[in-house]
Design an enzyme around this catalytic site. Sequence first.
Site, PDB file in Angstrom:
ATOM      1  N   ARG A   1      30.329  64.501  32.251  1.00  0.00           N
ATOM      2  CA  ARG A   1      31.561  63.819  32.696  1.00  0.00           C
ATOM      3  C   ARG A   1      32.243  64.615  33.800  1.00  0.00           C
ATOM      4  O   ARG A   1      32.751  64.053  34.763  1.00  0.00           O
ATOM      5  CB  ARG A   1      32.494  63.609  31.502  1.00  0.00           C
ATOM      6  CG  ARG A   1      33.664  62.729  31.826  1.00  0.00           C
ATOM      7  CD  ARG A   1      34.389  62.287  30.594  1.00  0.00           C
ATOM      8  NE  ARG A   1      34.996  63.414  29.885  1.00  0.00           N
ATOM      9  CZ  ARG A   1      35.676  63.288  28.751  1.00  0.00           C
ATOM     10  NH1 ARG A   1      35.813  62.099  28.190  1.00  0.00           N
ATOM     11  NH2 ARG A   1      36.207  64.335  28.169  1.00  0.00           N
TER      12      ARG A   1
ATOM     13  N   LYS B   1      38.383  62.734  34.936  1.00  0.00           N
ATOM     14  CA  LYS B   1      39.403  63.505  34.210  1.00  0.00           C
ATOM     15  C   LYS B   1      40.139  64.430  35.185  1.00  0.00           C
ATOM     16  O   LYS B   1      40.010  65.659  35.141  1.00  0.00           O
ATOM     17  CB  LYS B   1      38.749  64.269  33.052  1.00  0.00           C
ATOM     18  CG  LYS B   1      39.650  64.400  31.851  1.00  0.00           C
ATOM     19  CD  LYS B   1      38.903  64.766  30.609  1.00  0.00           C
ATOM     20  CE  LYS B   1      39.807  65.277  29.505  1.00  0.00           C
ATOM     21  NZ  LYS B   1      40.832  64.360  29.019  1.00  0.00           N
TER      22      LYS B   1
ATOM     23  N   GLU C   1      44.036  52.002  28.363  1.00  0.00           N
ATOM     24  CA  GLU C   1      43.989  53.108  27.414  1.00  0.00           C
ATOM     25  C   GLU C   1      45.353  53.699  27.134  1.00  0.00           C
ATOM     26  O   GLU C   1      46.336  53.369  27.792  1.00  0.00           O
ATOM     27  CB  GLU C   1      42.980  54.176  27.830  1.00  0.00           C
ATOM     28  CG  GLU C   1      43.253  54.896  29.098  1.00  0.00           C
ATOM     29  CD  GLU C   1      42.121  55.897  29.407  1.00  0.00           C
ATOM     30  OE1 GLU C   1      41.378  56.282  28.502  1.00  0.00           O
ATOM     31  OE2 GLU C   1      42.016  56.298  30.568  1.00  0.00           O
TER      32      GLU C   1
HETATM   33  C1  COI Z   1      41.442  65.771  25.218  1.00  0.00           C
HETATM   34  O1  COI Z   1      41.456  64.907  24.352  1.00  0.00           O
HETATM   35  O2  COI Z   1      40.671  66.745  25.143  1.00  0.00           O
HETATM   36  C2  COI Z   1      42.305  65.689  26.398  1.00  0.00           C
HETATM   37  O3  COI Z   1      42.015  66.333  27.354  1.00  0.00           O
HETATM   38  C3  COI Z   1      43.540  64.861  26.366  1.00  0.00           C
HETATM   39  C4  COI Z   1      44.781  65.678  26.607  1.00  0.00           C
HETATM   40  C5  COI Z   1      45.950  64.770  26.744  1.00  0.00           C
HETATM   41  C6  COI Z   1      45.032  66.687  25.522  1.00  0.00           C
END
Ligand code: COI
Length: 340
Positions: A84, A184, A220
């Site tokens: 990802r 991300k 989401e």
């Molecule tokens: C995760 O779930 O690892 C994330 O990066 C989300 C984040 C808002 C804590």
Amino acid sequence: MTDSTSNIDYKNLGFNYVKTKCFVMYKWSDGKWDLGKLYDDTNINIHIMSGIFHYGQSLFEGLKAFRSKNDDILVCNSNASAERMQFGCHRILIPEVSTKMFNNAIDKTLLNNLEFFPPYDSEGCMYIRPFIFASGVKLGLGPSTEFTFIVLVNPVGKYYNRKIKCKVIENYDRSAPLGVGNIKMGGNYAADMLPSIESKKGGYDIALYLDAKEHRYIEEFSTSNFVAIDKDGCYVTPKSNSILKGNTNSLLRMLAKDRGIKVKVREIDFNEIKTFQEICACGTAVVLSPIKSITRGNETYDVPEFNILKSLKNDLLQIQKGDKKDKYNIIRCLPTTSVI
Ligand code: COI
């Protein structure tokens, strides 16, 4: 904040920063990554004209490692996380980190921070946060000449410690249809902060975004993917090009199929929400957190159950902790005897 293990209450960790012993940092310049080194000083030296500060060229990941009953360290789904990040690197012109380098960085950081690892029976685990950013100096818009890749680890417990109340966001969008919502990038989470804080002021714990074009289809949550059990008992989750490919969501879909539950990845019209028996926020940090209610405008839907998704969550946790056979090959077991 702590760097001493004696202060850590592993049974009540929550999702908060804990200073661990060290992290690993690699630098990219002249077309290649260096070999990486461990550091214990969490303040790093970065030029004020670095691309990360001005043009936001950065990505992060989140994954977890668990301690098994026999004290092995089990890293969950790190290949999917590496892939990802590679996908994001292509989109915003960051040099790729190979899956091998990604996994080595994780293993090195975990094995050098073992004293901070939550015990098997604590309900905690080690959250792993790899991130990559432009650290080269550049004034004009364009990709950087130097990049930094860091992996740090942080013991964590639950992200949400109760059933969550959700608010549908109407006056902001999280991402554009052909934008960067599917990678991300830090900026995607920055865009959510104002809507989320505004909904928190109204007593809501989490925000839910709809598609930017029509405000009709579910996209989401602020922190995580949307998953539900529909009236026919099927596992449903949105199909959209502008949401993040959820690695936890993918694992749960495999587990659902194994239990004979039909899985549907499809567009979900918000009007269907009242037919859903169960709804959860799904992600690495939140795992599967049950949604208590969803409010859009003046209407609130109370979600009745958390049964099927709860059993899938238990299946996942058992695999992650080594209590159930990992037939999907998602766990890497680290030998804790050799520190690398
Ligand atoms: C995760 O779930 O690892 C994330 O990066 C989300 C984040 C808002 C804590």
